[in-house]
Write an enzyme that holds these catalytic residues in place. Sequence first.
Site, mmCIF file in Angstrom:
data_model
loop_
_atom_site.group_PDB
_atom_site.id
_atom_site.type_symbol
_atom_site.label_atom_id
_atom_site.label_comp_id
_atom_site.label_asym_id
_atom_site.label_seq_id
_atom_site.Cartn_x
_atom_site.Cartn_y
_atom_site.Cartn_z
ATOM 1 N N GLN A 1 0.664 -1.675 -0.347
ATOM 2 C CA GLN A 1 0.402 -0.379 0.146
ATOM 3 C C GLN A 1 0.758 1.501 -0.065
ATOM 4 O O GLN A 1 0.872 2.268 -0.666
ATOM 5 C CB GLN A 1 -0.367 -0.029 1.105
ATOM 6 C CG GLN A 1 -1.986 -1.298 1.171
ATOM 7 C CD GLN A 1 -2.768 -1.619 2.516
ATOM 8 O OE1 GLN A 1 -2.361 -1.780 3.251
ATOM 9 N NE2 GLN A 1 -3.720 -0.436 2.319
ATOM 10 N N HIS B 1 0.999 -9.627 4.961
ATOM 11 C CA HIS B 1 0.262 -8.577 5.019
ATOM 12 C C HIS B 1 -0.769 -8.193 3.185
ATOM 13 O O HIS B 1 -0.776 -7.577 2.346
ATOM 14 C CB HIS B 1 0.423 -6.351 4.746
ATOM 15 C CG HIS B 1 -0.631 -6.348 5.569
ATOM 16 N ND1 HIS B 1 -0.831 -5.371 6.615
ATOM 17 C CD2 HIS B 1 -2.317 -5.552 4.300
ATOM 18 C CE1 HIS B 1 -1.618 -4.795 6.776
ATOM 19 N NE2 HIS B 1 -2.764 -4.529 5.720
ATOM 20 N N ASN C 1 -1.770 -10.923 8.312
ATOM 21 C CA ASN C 1 -2.448 -9.693 8.447
ATOM 22 C C ASN C 1 -3.598 -10.568 8.037
ATOM 23 O O ASN C 1 -4.334 -10.964 6.459
ATOM 24 C CB ASN C 1 -2.381 -8.386 7.878
ATOM 25 C CG ASN C 1 -2.923 -7.178 7.888
ATOM 26 O OD1 ASN C 1 -3.194 -7.319 9.164
ATOM 27 N ND2 ASN C 1 -3.352 -6.952 6.724
ATOM 28 N N GLU C 2 -5.176 -10.221 9.146
ATOM 29 C CA GLU C 2 -5.827 -10.397 8.025
ATOM 30 C C GLU C 2 -6.534 -11.519 7.577
ATOM 31 O O GLU C 2 -6.863 -11.895 6.282
ATOM 32 C CB GLU C 2 -6.400 -9.692 7.971
ATOM 33 C CG GLU C 2 -6.872 -8.147 9.120
ATOM 34 C CD GLU C 2 -8.005 -7.191 8.158
ATOM 35 O OE1 GLU C 2 -8.375 -6.971 6.404
ATOM 36 O OE2 GLU C 2 -7.845 -6.194 8.999
HETATM 37 C C1 BGC Z 1 -6.227 -4.075 6.267
HETATM 38 C C2 BGC Z 1 -5.405 -2.576 5.503
HETATM 39 C C3 BGC Z 1 -6.477 -1.905 4.781
HETATM 40 C C4 BGC Z 1 -6.759 -1.308 5.673
HETATM 41 C C5 BGC Z 1 -8.450 -0.821 5.533
HETATM 42 C C6 BGC Z 1 -7.598 -3.801 7.129
HETATM 43 O O1 BGC Z 1 -8.431 -4.675 5.999
HETATM 44 O O2 BGC Z 1 -5.049 -4.490 6.965
HETATM 45 O O3 BGC Z 1 -4.139 -3.197 4.411
HETATM 46 O O4 BGC Z 1 -6.044 -0.612 4.122
HETATM 47 O O5 BGC Z 1 -8.625 -2.780 6.717
HETATM 48 O O6 BGC Z 1 -9.820 -1.458 4.987
#
Ligand code: BGC
Length: 393
Positions: free
Chosen positions: A19, A113, A156-157
């Site tokens: 990002q 990520h 991440n997530e």
């Molecule tokens: C993610 C980020 C994203 C943010 C806002 C999260 O889901 O880890 O990469 O930019 O939320 O949408």
Amino acid sequence: MRAAFPTPFLWGAAGSAHQTEGNNLASDFWALENRPGSPLPERSGDACDGYHRWREDLDIVRDLGLNAYRFSIEWARVEPVEGAFSQAELAHYRRLIDGCLERGLTPVVTLHHFTSPLWFQLAGGWLADGAVERFRRYVRAVVPILDGVEWVCTINEPNMLAMMANVLKRHESGEKRPELVAGALPPPDQPTADALIAAHKAAREELAGFKSGWTVANQNFEPVDGADAQCADWRFSREDQFLDAAAHDDFIGVQAYTRVQIGPDGALSVPDDARRTLTGWEFYPAALGNAVRHTAARIPGVPILVTENGIATGDDDERVEYTRGALAGLHAAMDDGADVRGYLHWSLLDNYEWGSWHATFGLVHVDRTTFARTVKPSARWFGDVARAGALDV
Ligand code: BGC
């Protein structure tokens, strides 16, 4: 009233490699953005040119009065071709870690990520035989540069990744893009979820000596019209199974932005008259405190680090309003016993929001042509809260 946070406490801002860095040429997401007929309206391109401007970014974080910075290492740069690790890219990320330490910032390092190397995806992604071992090998290559790092987020997530795997499948089969609120997405692709859980466990084995954990997108599922059972099912597949997988971890990363209401027939759309943010999500600062309470109850004893919370808005006063509300909710949850070690705001920069530049989450504006950084008043406000270690509520 003044709400004081404990000391020590991590006060920081976050971003991710894809990002912010720009020209992440070897990744699967770059390929998706740039292919003809891409479902994504905008490309990351040069992003925030963070790959070259990270020193300036770290100076901003320090000068604001924050003490932590979360960033990710890009697997596709470190291993652009299967098995060929770039020592130069590893040295780049080592300089970034040193840059944090030299400025007195605690680095919070994420190893994955959302993006993977394109070769990994072409070989079958997380569902391929050997995927977990491929991830383990990457983690093993990164460990030597992590000296001095305390906090490491493996993936991440994973819940979003597994839900997106399903969304992409449906897109390929011609279905239109579903509702954008993450929690309203179709359920995770379970084999992908299982592979991610296995990859996380493998990574943690390689990360002995660090505080390792993963970060979950907490969606604040709320039952309406008596849909308690539906809501519990919905929450289990999309969130709780990923929290349960962290029950023995060193910490859990909570990432919360909004809520999703679940009725007898599934997720409800955000009501037309609700206040919304630039992502279309409901403006709901209570999301953070609620997510922390849910996580603390689901996996008691696991320390919590808020690894993301913030708002996409073009109105910087609204960012302060949202963050103040979120921090007040966080403080109340801590008063009630949640063991929270820090709060990392998403995001430091107005960075690439996975297909669009429209949703600005940043504490810092970035000129899209010159990449000049301009610190917003909300960043100074947040820095003052961090320096005081307290919030006026
Ligand atoms: C993610 C980020 C994203 C943010 C806002 C999260 O889901 O880890 O990469 O930019 O939320 O949408």
